[in-house]
Design an enzyme around this catalytic site. Structure first.
Site, PDB file in Angstrom:
ATOM      1  N   CYS A  24       0.926  -1.351   0.076  1.00  0.00           N
ATOM      2  CA  CYS A  24       0.103   0.098   0.036  1.00  0.00           C
ATOM      3  C   CYS A  24       0.880   1.284   0.216  1.00  0.00           C
ATOM      4  O   CYS A  24       0.295   2.405  -0.192  1.00  0.00           O
ATOM      5  CB  CYS A  24      -0.898  -0.119   1.185  1.00  0.00           C
ATOM      6  N   ASP A  43       2.251   2.649   2.688  1.00  0.00           N
ATOM      7  CA  ASP A  43       2.223   3.422   3.732  1.00  0.00           C
ATOM      8  C   ASP A  43       3.419   3.082   4.809  1.00  0.00           C
ATOM      9  O   ASP A  43       4.040   2.149   4.720  1.00  0.00           O
ATOM     10  CB  ASP A  43       0.917   2.959   4.580  1.00  0.00           C
ATOM     11  N   CYS A  59      -3.035   5.088   6.013  1.00  0.00           N
ATOM     12  CA  CYS A  59      -4.595   5.342   6.030  1.00  0.00           C
ATOM     13  C   CYS A  59      -5.089   5.530   7.193  1.00  0.00           C
ATOM     14  O   CYS A  59      -4.257   5.742   8.370  1.00  0.00           O
ATOM     15  CB  CYS A  59      -4.937   3.859   5.548  1.00  0.00           C
ATOM     16  N   CYS A 101      -2.961  -3.177   8.550  1.00  0.00           N
ATOM     17  CA  CYS A 101      -2.506  -1.617   9.000  1.00  0.00           C
ATOM     18  C   CYS A 101      -2.069  -1.830  10.382  1.00  0.00           C
ATOM     19  O   CYS A 101      -1.147  -0.848  10.814  1.00  0.00           O
ATOM     20  CB  CYS A 101      -3.633  -0.747   8.766  1.00  0.00           C
TER      21      CYS A 101
END
Ligand code: FES
Length: 143
Positions: free
Chosen positions: A35, A37, A60, A104
């Site tokens: 992603c 991140d 996110c 996450c």
């Protein structure tokens, strides 16, 4: 049912412990190559206790909520507890995350572990490398 719990929304909207500790004793940065991140954790350690912790997340909403909750869970705790923090514990404390957002919370767990390892390395504190396994969750992760 709402996709995100009230706790997730609260920590996303009002994240705790955001920022940088300039004279941090340990810094951990991890990223998720999929992603894109990135999460960075700063630790201030006193007498083997997490005296202060701050985070920066370029990620996110779930990553922000996870890091916020993770810092709350380890602040004031012995380093040994910080090392044991799992993404499951972070997720439970947030009253859950959608399945496709569980990764996450893994970033928060890994960034904390990387920061503790950095602290050990900088201070020449011996440790068992098995405590810092390459978890394999995040493709391309360098820690
Ligand atoms: Fe990458 Fe959440 S989508 S950390």
């Amino acid at each position: 049912m709402a996709l995100y719990s009230e706790k997730v929304m609260d920590h996303f909207r009002n994240p705790r412990n955001v920022g940088v500790i300039e004279d941090a004793d340990g810094v951990g940065e991890v990223g998720n190559a999929v992603c894109g991140d990135i999460m960075k954790i700063y630790l201030k350690i006193q007498d083997d206790v997490v005296a202060d912790v701050k985070f920066e997340t370029f990620g996110c909403g779930s990553a922000i909520a996870s890091s916020s909750m993770a810092t709350e869970l380890i602040k004031g705790k012995p380093l040994s507890d910080a090392l044991k923090l799992t993404n499951q514990a972070v997720t439970e404390a947030l009253d859950g995350l959608p399945a496709h957002k569980l990764h996450c919370s893994v970033l928060a767990e890994e960034a904390i572990r990387a920061a503790v390892k950095d602290y050990y390395d900088k201070n020449g504190i011996p440790y068992d490398p098995a405590q810092f396994p390459d978890c394999g969750h995040c493709e391309g992760c360098s820690t």
